[in-house]
Design a protein around this motif. Structure first.
Motif, PDB file in Angstrom:
ATOM      1  N   THR A 178      -3.677  42.524 -13.191  1.00  0.00           N
ATOM      2  CA  THR A 178      -3.015  41.436 -13.897  1.00  0.00           C
ATOM      3  C   THR A 178      -4.053  40.712 -14.749  1.00  0.00           C
ATOM      4  O   THR A 178      -5.233  41.080 -14.754  1.00  0.00           O
ATOM      5  CB  THR A 178      -2.371  40.452 -12.914  1.00  0.00           C
ATOM      6  N   MET A 179      -3.644  39.669 -15.449  1.00  0.00           N
ATOM      7  CA  MET A 179      -4.590  38.922 -16.269  1.00  0.00           C
ATOM      8  C   MET A 179      -5.640  38.212 -15.421  1.00  0.00           C
ATOM      9  O   MET A 179      -6.660  37.772 -15.929  1.00  0.00           O
ATOM     10  CB  MET A 179      -3.855  37.925 -17.153  1.00  0.00           C
ATOM     11  N   ARG A 180      -5.402  38.113 -14.103  1.00  0.00           N
ATOM     12  CA  ARG A 180      -6.427  37.566 -13.216  1.00  0.00           C
ATOM     13  C   ARG A 180      -7.482  38.599 -12.863  1.00  0.00           C
ATOM     14  O   ARG A 180      -8.581  38.245 -12.412  1.00  0.00           O
ATOM     15  CB  ARG A 180      -5.770  37.052 -11.937  1.00  0.00           C
ATOM     16  N   SER A 181      -7.160  39.877 -13.055  1.00  0.00           N
ATOM     17  CA  SER A 181      -8.112  40.935 -12.697  1.00  0.00           C
ATOM     18  C   SER A 181      -8.028  42.090 -13.696  1.00  0.00           C
ATOM     19  O   SER A 181      -7.761  43.231 -13.328  1.00  0.00           O
ATOM     20  CB  SER A 181      -7.817  41.455 -11.286  1.00  0.00           C
ATOM     21  N   PRO A 182      -8.244  41.804 -14.984  1.00  0.00           N
ATOM     22  CA  PRO A 182      -8.127  42.858 -15.992  1.00  0.00           C
ATOM     23  C   PRO A 182      -9.349  43.773 -15.997  1.00  0.00           C
ATOM     24  O   PRO A 182     -10.381  43.464 -15.402  1.00  0.00           O
ATOM     25  CB  PRO A 182      -8.053  42.066 -17.299  1.00  0.00           C
ATOM     26  N   VAL A 183      -9.206  44.902 -16.684  1.00  0.00           N
ATOM     27  CA  VAL A 183     -10.334  45.797 -16.930  1.00  0.00           C
ATOM     28  C   VAL A 183     -10.789  45.564 -18.370  1.00  0.00           C
ATOM     29  O   VAL A 183     -10.001  45.716 -19.298  1.00  0.00           O
ATOM     30  CB  VAL A 183      -9.937  47.272 -16.742  1.00  0.00           C
ATOM     31  N   GLY A 186     -12.123  46.194 -22.038  1.00  0.00           N
ATOM     32  CA  GLY A 186     -12.085  47.383 -22.876  1.00  0.00           C
ATOM     33  C   GLY A 186     -12.482  47.052 -24.297  1.00  0.00           C
ATOM     34  O   GLY A 186     -12.540  45.881 -24.683  1.00  0.00           O
ATOM     35  N   VAL A 187     -12.745  48.083 -25.098  1.00  0.00           N
ATOM     36  CA  VAL A 187     -13.115  47.839 -26.495  1.00  0.00           C
ATOM     37  C   VAL A 187     -11.920  47.377 -27.312  1.00  0.00           C
ATOM     38  O   VAL A 187     -12.088  46.811 -28.396  1.00  0.00           O
ATOM     39  CB  VAL A 187     -13.751  49.091 -27.132  1.00  0.00           C
ATOM     40  N   THR A 188     -10.702  47.599 -26.825  1.00  0.00           N
ATOM     41  CA  THR A 188      -9.507  47.087 -27.501  1.00  0.00           C
ATOM     42  C   THR A 188      -9.059  45.756 -26.900  1.00  0.00           C
ATOM     43  O   THR A 188      -7.983  45.260 -27.238  1.00  0.00           O
ATOM     44  CB  THR A 188      -8.349  48.098 -27.417  1.00  0.00           C
ATOM     45  N   GLY A 189      -9.869  45.181 -26.007  1.00  0.00           N
ATOM     46  CA  GLY A 189      -9.526  43.931 -25.347  1.00  0.00           C
ATOM     47  C   GLY A 189      -9.325  44.149 -23.863  1.00  0.00           C
ATOM     48  O   GLY A 189      -9.351  45.285 -23.363  1.00  0.00           O
ATOM     49  N   ASN A 190      -9.115  43.064 -23.136  1.00  0.00           N
ATOM     50  CA  ASN A 190      -8.858  43.177 -21.705  1.00  0.00           C
ATOM     51  C   ASN A 190      -7.567  43.933 -21.442  1.00  0.00           C
ATOM     52  O   ASN A 190      -6.567  43.756 -22.152  1.00  0.00           O
ATOM     53  CB  ASN A 190      -8.771  41.792 -21.066  1.00  0.00           C
ATOM     54  N   ILE A 191      -7.574  44.768 -20.396  1.00  0.00           N
ATOM     55  CA  ILE A 191      -6.424  45.602 -20.087  1.00  0.00           C
ATOM     56  C   ILE A 191      -5.850  45.196 -18.742  1.00  0.00           C
ATOM     57  O   ILE A 191      -6.507  45.253 -17.710  1.00  0.00           O
ATOM     58  CB  ILE A 191      -6.814  47.090 -20.081  1.00  0.00           C
ATOM     59  N   ALA A 192      -4.598  44.750 -18.783  1.00  0.00           N
ATOM     60  CA  ALA A 192      -3.834  44.394 -17.589  1.00  0.00           C
ATOM     61  C   ALA A 192      -2.397  44.814 -17.855  1.00  0.00           C
ATOM     62  O   ALA A 192      -2.020  45.082 -19.003  1.00  0.00           O
ATOM     63  CB  ALA A 192      -3.931  42.895 -17.320  1.00  0.00           C
ATOM     64  N   PHE A 193      -1.585  44.869 -16.804  1.00  0.00           N
ATOM     65  CA  PHE A 193      -0.258  45.450 -16.954  1.00  0.00           C
ATOM     66  C   PHE A 193       0.858  44.523 -16.472  1.00  0.00           C
ATOM     67  O   PHE A 193       0.699  43.795 -15.494  1.00  0.00           O
ATOM     68  CB  PHE A 193      -0.168  46.775 -16.182  1.00  0.00           C
ATOM     69  N   GLU A 194       1.972  44.583 -17.204  1.00  0.00           N
ATOM     70  CA  GLU A 194       3.203  43.961 -16.743  1.00  0.00           C
ATOM     71  C   GLU A 194       3.805  44.842 -15.645  1.00  0.00           C
ATOM     72  O   GLU A 194       3.390  45.985 -15.450  1.00  0.00           O
ATOM     73  CB  GLU A 194       4.205  43.841 -17.902  1.00  0.00           C
ATOM     74  N   LEU A 195       4.819  44.331 -14.950  1.00  0.00           N
ATOM     75  CA  LEU A 195       5.521  45.157 -13.967  1.00  0.00           C
ATOM     76  C   LEU A 195       6.149  46.376 -14.623  1.00  0.00           C
ATOM     77  O   LEU A 195       6.363  47.411 -13.979  1.00  0.00           O
ATOM     78  CB  LEU A 195       6.589  44.328 -13.256  1.00  0.00           C
ATOM     79  N   SER A 196       6.437  46.270 -15.906  1.00  0.00           N
ATOM     80  CA  SER A 196       7.059  47.361 -16.660  1.00  0.00           C
ATOM     81  C   SER A 196       6.091  48.488 -16.969  1.00  0.00           C
ATOM     82  O   SER A 196       6.504  49.559 -17.426  1.00  0.00           O
ATOM     83  CB  SER A 196       7.616  46.823 -17.978  1.00  0.00           C
ATOM     84  N   GLY A 197       4.785  48.272 -16.736  1.00  0.00           N
ATOM     85  CA  GLY A 197       3.773  49.253 -17.109  1.00  0.00           C
ATOM     86  C   GLY A 197       3.181  49.006 -18.484  1.00  0.00           C
ATOM     87  O   GLY A 197       2.193  49.637 -18.863  1.00  0.00           O
ATOM     88  N   ASP A 198       3.794  48.093 -19.273  1.00  0.00           N
ATOM     89  CA  ASP A 198       3.260  47.746 -20.586  1.00  0.00           C
ATOM     90  C   ASP A 198       2.020  46.872 -20.435  1.00  0.00           C
ATOM     91  O   ASP A 198       1.888  46.127 -19.456  1.00  0.00           O
ATOM     92  CB  ASP A 198       4.306  46.994 -21.414  1.00  0.00           C
ATOM     93  N   PRO A 199       1.114  46.918 -21.416  1.00  0.00           N
ATOM     94  CA  PRO A 199      -0.085  46.073 -21.335  1.00  0.00           C
ATOM     95  C   PRO A 199       0.249  44.615 -21.628  1.00  0.00           C
ATOM     96  O   PRO A 199       1.200  44.319 -22.354  1.00  0.00           O
ATOM     97  CB  PRO A 199      -0.995  46.660 -22.413  1.00  0.00           C
ATOM     98  N   VAL A 200      -0.541  43.731 -21.092  1.00  0.00           N
ATOM     99  CA  VAL A 200      -0.358  42.292 -21.302  1.00  0.00           C
ATOM    100  C   VAL A 200      -1.164  41.857 -22.522  1.00  0.00           C
ATOM    101  O   VAL A 200      -2.353  42.161 -22.626  1.00  0.00           O
ATOM    102  CB  VAL A 200      -0.821  41.488 -20.068  1.00  0.00           C
ATOM    103  N   GLY A 201      -0.511  41.150 -23.441  1.00  0.00           N
ATOM    104  CA  GLY A 201      -1.230  40.486 -24.520  1.00  0.00           C
ATOM    105  C   GLY A 201      -1.800  41.366 -25.603  1.00  0.00           C
ATOM    106  O   GLY A 201      -2.653  40.911 -26.386  1.00  0.00           O
ATOM    107  N   LYS A 202      -1.389  42.628 -25.710  1.00  0.00           N
ATOM    108  CA  LYS A 202      -1.901  43.495 -26.764  1.00  0.00           C
ATOM    109  C   LYS A 202      -1.073  43.319 -28.046  1.00  0.00           C
ATOM    110  O   LYS A 202       0.136  43.137 -27.993  1.00  0.00           O
ATOM    111  CB  LYS A 202      -1.838  44.961 -26.333  1.00  0.00           C
ATOM    112  N   SER A 203      -1.732  43.393 -29.201  1.00  0.00           N
ATOM    113  CA  SER A 203      -1.042  43.311 -30.482  1.00  0.00           C
ATOM    114  C   SER A 203      -1.827  44.108 -31.511  1.00  0.00           C
ATOM    115  O   SER A 203      -2.951  44.561 -31.243  1.00  0.00           O
ATOM    116  CB  SER A 203      -0.885  41.855 -30.934  1.00  0.00           C
ATOM    117  N   LEU A 204      -1.256  44.269 -32.690  1.00  0.00           N
ATOM    118  CA  LEU A 204      -1.895  45.033 -33.752  1.00  0.00           C
ATOM    119  C   LEU A 204      -2.764  44.132 -34.628  1.00  0.00           C
ATOM    120  O   LEU A 204      -2.477  42.949 -34.806  1.00  0.00           O
ATOM    121  CB  LEU A 204      -0.839  45.713 -34.622  1.00  0.00           C
TER     122      LEU A 204
END
Length: 363
Positions: free
Chosen positions: A321-326, A328-346
Motif C-alpha cells: 500500500t502507500m504505507r509500504s510501497p516499492v 521505482g524509476v516510474t515512482g513509488n509502486i503500491a496497489f489498490e485492491l483491484s490490482g491497479d497501481p496507486v497514484g500513477k499517471s501519464l
C-alpha cells in the motif's frame, strides 16, 4: 531406512511446492518481443535481472527469467500462462505486456500464480483476479488525462482513431467520454497502419485540430508519415502505446505523447536507470523499458521478503500500500485492491529531436 527415504521424499516435494530448485529462483515473462515496445519491455527486465544478480541475487541465490514470446495474441498468451503455472520452478510472472494477452492469461493465473503486468493498461484488467497486478495506470484513467490535456491545449475538433483491441477500444472510449470539444469521428484502424492516407485525408476535410490515436507505434508511424505527405497541420496525440514513435524523428517531430516515463525525468534514480540502460543497449529507454524494469525489481523484492511460495508472494504484492510501497524509476509502486497501481499517471510530452520532452501544459 524407510524413515530416511520418506524424509527425503518430503523434502523434495517441499522444494517443488515452493517453486524453485536449490540453485535459483525463477520468474516467467511473456510479451511480443519482436515488436519495438515488446523488445523495450524485455530489455528493461534484462537490465533489472543483471543488476539483481550483480547485487547478490535473491538472498544470495541467483534469479533467472524464462522469456516467452506470446506475439500479443490472447490464445498464445493463455497457453504460455498454463505452461508457467505447470512449471513448479516459476514463482511469479512479469507481464504480460499487451492488454489482450494479459486479459486472456489472467484467467489461467487466477488462484495459481501471481502476475505483474508491465504495460497492459486495459480497464478490463481492473479487479480481473486477486492474482493479477500491474505497474501502469488503467486506460480509464489515462483516457481522462489525455482528453483534459487536449482541452488545455485549446483543441476543440478531435478525430479519434483506435486499434480494435482491448487497449485501443478502452483508451479511445475514455477519451471520447471526457473530451469537451466535438468528436468528429470515431473509427477503428488497422494495427499495421494500412489505409492511413484515407484517415488523414478525412481529418483534413473535416478540419480536425487534433487526431487522437489509441494504438501502438506501428500504426502511429504510418499515420504520421501520411500526415507529413499530405501537409496536415493538426496535432497528433497518442497514449503510452506511442512512446516508440520518437524513434523516427523525421516523421514524429512535434507529436504529442502521454508517456508513463520520460528519460528527461531529473530524479537521481531515473537518471541512473537511463544511463545504465544506454550503456547496456546503446539506446535511450522509454516508458515500456522503465515499467518492465520496475516490475522485475518489484517481483525480486517479493521473492526476497516472501520466498518462492506462490501464495505468499501474491499476498506480499497485495500488501504493498502507500504505507509500504516499492520505490521505482516510474515512482513509488503500491496497489489498490483491484490490482491497479496507486497514484500513477501519464507525463504529457512532445517529440523534439527524437526525444519525449515534457510539455508546459502537462498539468
Amino acid at each position: 531406512m524407510i524413515r530416511s527415504v520418506a524424509l527425503l521424499l518430503f523434502s523434495s516435494l517441499a522444494f517443488a511446492a515452493c517453486g524453485r530448485d536449490a540453485t535459483e529462483y525463477r520468474l516467467g515473462m511473456a510479451g511480443p518481443f519482436t515488436e519495438g515496445f515488446g523488445l523495450a519491455n524485455r530489455r528493461g527486465a534484462e537490465l533489472a535481472l543483471a543488476e539483481i544478480n550483480a547485487a547478490g541475487g535473491i538472498n544470495g541465490t541467483p534469479l533467472s527469467i524464462d522469456f516467452r514470446d506470446d506475439g500479443g495474441d490472447g490464445s498464445r498468451a493463455a497457453s504460455i500462462a498454463q505452461e508457467f503455472v505447470d512449471d513448479v520452478r516459476i514463482s511469479g510472472v512479469v507481464g504480460h505486456v499487451t492488454s489482450g494477452a494479459m486479459v486472456a492469461a489472467a484467467k489461467v493465473y487466477d488462484g495459481q500464480l501471481a502476475a505483474l503486468a508491465t504495460t497492459a493498461s486495459s480497464a478490463e484488467l481492473t479487479s480481473i483476479s486477486r492474482w493479477v497486478f500491474r505497474v501502469i495506470s488503467s486506460d480509464s484513467a489515462n483516457g481522462v488525462d489525455l482528453a483534459r490535456f487536449a482541452e488545455r491545449l485549446g483543441k476543440r475538433r478531435a478525430y479519434v482513431l483506435y486499434e480494435n483491441d482491448a487497449y485501443g477500444r478502452g483508451l479511445a472510449d475514455a477519451f471520447r467520454r471526457t473530451f469537451g470539444g466535438a468528436v468528429l469521428g470515431f473509427d477503428p484502424i488497422d494495427a499495421e497502419g494500412r489505409d492511413a492516407e484515407v484517415f488523414v485525408a478525412w481529418a483534413a476535410k473535416e478540419r480536425a485540430d487534433l487526431i487522437f490515436v489509441a494504438g501502438t507505434e506501428r500504426s502511429g508511424l504510418a499515420l504520421l508519415r501520411a500526415a507529413r505527405a499530405q501537409g496536415l497541420s493538426a496535432d497528433f496525440l497518442g497514449g503510452d502505446g506511442w512512446t516508440g514513435v520518437a524513434a523516427e524523428p523525421a516523421v514524429s517531430e512535434g507529436a504529442l505523447v502521454g508517456a508513463p516515463f520520460t528519460a528527461r525525468d531529473p530524479r537521481a534514480d531515473a537518471q541512473r536507470f537511463v544511463q545504465a540502460f544506454e550503456a547496456k543497449f546503446g539506446v535511450e529507454p522509454d516508458g515500456n523499458a522503465a515499467l518492465a524494469y520496475d516490475a522485475t525489481w518489484v517481483m525480486a523484492a517479493a521473492l526476497r521478503s516472501a520466498g518462492a511460495d506462490r501464495g505468499k508472494l501474491r499476498d506480499w504484492l497485495a500488501s504493498r500500500t502507500m504505507r509500504s510501497p516499492v520505490p521505482g524509476v516510474t515512482g513509488n509502486i503500491a496497489f489498490e485492491l483491484s490490482g491497479d497501481p496507486v497514484g500513477k499517471s501519464l507525463v504529457m510530452t512532445r517529440v523534439r529531436g527524437g526525444q519525449l520532452i515534457p510539455t508546459q501544459e502537462s498539468r
